[in-house]
Enzyme design. Structure first.
Site, PDB file in Angstrom:
ATOM      1  N   SER B   9      38.975  47.882  34.582  1.00 45.93           N
ATOM      2  CA  SER B   9      38.822  47.681  36.019  1.00 45.93           C
ATOM      3  C   SER B   9      40.043  46.966  36.562  1.00 45.93           C
ATOM      4  O   SER B   9      40.757  46.283  35.832  1.00 45.93           O
ATOM      5  CB  SER B   9      37.570  46.835  36.298  1.00 45.93           C
ATOM      6  OG  SER B   9      37.568  46.425  37.655  1.00 45.93           O
ATOM      7  N   HIS B  10      40.263  47.101  37.870  1.00 48.91           N
ATOM      8  CA  HIS B  10      41.332  46.357  38.517  1.00 48.91           C
ATOM      9  C   HIS B  10      41.059  44.867  38.499  1.00 48.91           C
ATOM     10  O   HIS B  10      41.957  44.052  38.617  1.00 48.91           O
ATOM     11  CB  HIS B  10      41.461  46.797  39.986  1.00 48.91           C
ATOM     12  CG  HIS B  10      42.228  48.061  40.141  1.00 48.91           C
ATOM     13  ND1 HIS B  10      41.813  49.241  39.602  1.00 48.91           N
ATOM     14  CD2 HIS B  10      43.413  48.313  40.758  1.00 48.91           C
ATOM     15  CE1 HIS B  10      42.701  50.178  39.902  1.00 48.91           C
ATOM     16  NE2 HIS B  10      43.683  49.637  40.589  1.00 48.91           N
ATOM     17  N   SER B  11      39.797  44.524  38.393  1.00 47.44           N
ATOM     18  CA  SER B  11      39.409  43.124  38.459  1.00 47.44           C
ATOM     19  C   SER B  11      38.867  42.670  37.105  1.00 47.44           C
ATOM     20  O   SER B  11      37.971  43.309  36.542  1.00 47.44           O
ATOM     21  CB  SER B  11      38.333  42.961  39.542  1.00 47.44           C
ATOM     22  OG  SER B  11      37.515  41.854  39.255  1.00 47.44           O
TER      23      SER B  11
END
Lengths: 213, 241
Positions: B9-11
């Site tokens: 994930s980007h986060s």
């Protein structure tokens, strides 16, 4: 003077300088239609590349320089530009192979390989309002100029001009790929940040080649 | 060892959270988070090195399924795959699935010993229709959209059962997994309120809260066993009452 490993290193250092200079502009472009990280990511990625080039032993071929840059970009950029430019530089390096110098034909091979890599990775087509809209006219312009007898440096210049024109032409387009595509029609009226950074990278290639003449 | 999962994930928080959520239902599955960039602390984005390391960590001999969020996570995962040698690469799949739903479905299938292909299939078929109008207080997913066509004809006599859900949280993720996991291993065609009871995601998407009626219908050699199992779990409130 031929385009050697020294040219390639100068090109990447120029990219680092230019990305720092245009950091805010790219951030603003990306803020309009994306997540506002493109300027910071490009600045960070190419600064890391320049650092790597300073730390590493001088590479003997342009391909080696591009490969080192690709690996560094992939690990440091963070946003979509990481895998896209990582792939572009990696494929460009593969296209050049072990050649010690980049001649006019090799410029076309290098740019074509880079563009094909970007298309394969991002699956965008011309007109989708992405960096493909800068890469594709750049490849075509390089091809045309080389078949008319242009030198490697002239081919890079033609490619850079076409890439920048291509980037400008993304302004009215509606994005069909990437984060901007979520905005639909609201993405029109802004240049695509990735297309703009591609123009900057190719301008840096042309400028560093011009300096070597 | 089971198939492993890598959550890109980007986060970092999203990746960690998805692993945390999936681990509840799949305690034995290697769930490796690869969220955010390679920096310390990670920025928003995806990191090539992080994904590469996660692929190695998740591989316990049965293959790895990668689940991703937005575009560049997919691109970074694809790049990392290209850097694996042929054998290692053939044991890794990128699932085209919604991150949260797909990860949970994949984890549950992996937990029950699913093959690499089965885990990918489960991830990719875990599409939940969100219908805000039908949202129920205790279940974040909307009402189920059972498949349009009639259920496939049951083989053999069918066994049915009907119970009220006693537990306060209703048929949420954990109970749904308890049912689906066990039923998957039985030789039975079984549905609950019209959806395939072997699918955690479809069960969750029913949005059944406390006090709602749960109707099961089963056919096949293990039909009676399946209905007994469901009845036992439901009347026991899934151990939550």
């Amino acid at each position: 003077m031929a385009l050697t490993a020294e040219w390639a290193a100068a090109w990447l250092r120029e990219c680092a300088r230019v990305m720092t200079e245009h950091r805010s502009e790219l951030i603003e472009l990306d803020r309009a239609i994306g997540d506002a990280d493109h300027g910071e990511n490009m600045h960070r990625g190419f600064a890391a590349v320049a650092e790597k080039l300073n730390a590493a032993e001088a590479a003997s071929t342009p391909g080696e320089v591009l490969k080192l840059s690709a690996m560094t970009l992939m690990s440091t950029v963070g946003g979509a530009a990481g895998p896209l430019y990582g792939t572009a530089f990696l494929r460009a390096a593969t296209g050049l192979g072990d050649a010690a110098e980049v001649d006019a034909d090799a410029v076309v091979v290098m740019l074509t390989a880079a563009r094909d890599g970007v298309v394969a990775r991002g699956k965008a087509e011309p007109g989708d309002k992405t960096m493909v809209d800068a890469w594709t006219p750049a490849v075509e312009a390089a091809e045309t100029s080389v078949s008319a007898g242009a030198s490697a440096a002239e081919a890079l210049k033609a490619a850079a001009n076409a890439a920048q024109a291509g980037a400008a032409a993304t302004e009215p387009l509606i994005a069909r790929k990437g984060r901007a595509s979520y905005l639909g029609e609201r993405s029109a009226g802004h240049r695509d940040p990735g297309a703009v950074s591609t123009g900057l990278i190719l301008q840096a290639a042309a400028d560093s080649a011009g300096d070597m003449l | 060892m089971t198939v492993g999962l890598v959550i890109v994930s980007h986060s970092a928080k999203i990746a960690d959270g998805v692993c945390e959520l999936a681990a509840q239902m799949a305690p034995d599955v290697p769930l490796i988070a690869a969220g955010g960039t390679d920096d310390v602390p990670p920025r928003i984005g995806t990191g090539f090195q992080k994904v590469q390391d996660a692929l190695v960590e998740a591989e316990r001999g049965s293959g790895v399924v990668v689940l991703t969020d937005l575009g560049s996570a997919v691109m970074t995962a694809e790049m990392a795959l290209e850097f694996l040698d042929g054998d290692a690469r053939s044991a890794v799949r990128i699932a085209r699935a919604a991150l949260v739903e797909g990860s949970i479905a994949a984890a549950v299938r992996a937990q029950s010993g699913g093959s690499l292909d089965e885990v990918v299939d489960h991830a990719e078929s875990a599409i939940v229709s969100i219908d805000p109008g039908a949202l129920e207080p205790f279940v974040s997913h909307g009402a189920a959209v059972p498949s349009d066509g009639p259920a496939p004809p049951a083989a053999g006599p069918s066994v049915v059962g009907e119970w009220d859900l006693p537990n306060p949280m209703g048929l949420h993720a954990r109970p749904a997994a308890v049912l689906a996991r066990e039923l998957t291993d039985m030789d039975v065609e079984v549905s609950i309120n019209g959806v395939d009871a072997k699918s955690v995601m479809l069960l969750m998407s029913l949005g059944l809260g406390q006090g709602r009626k749960l109707s099961a219908s089963a056919s096949g050699p293990d039909a009676q066993r399946a209905i007994d199992y469901i009845g036992d779990k439901v009347t026991g409130g899934f151990g939550e009452t």
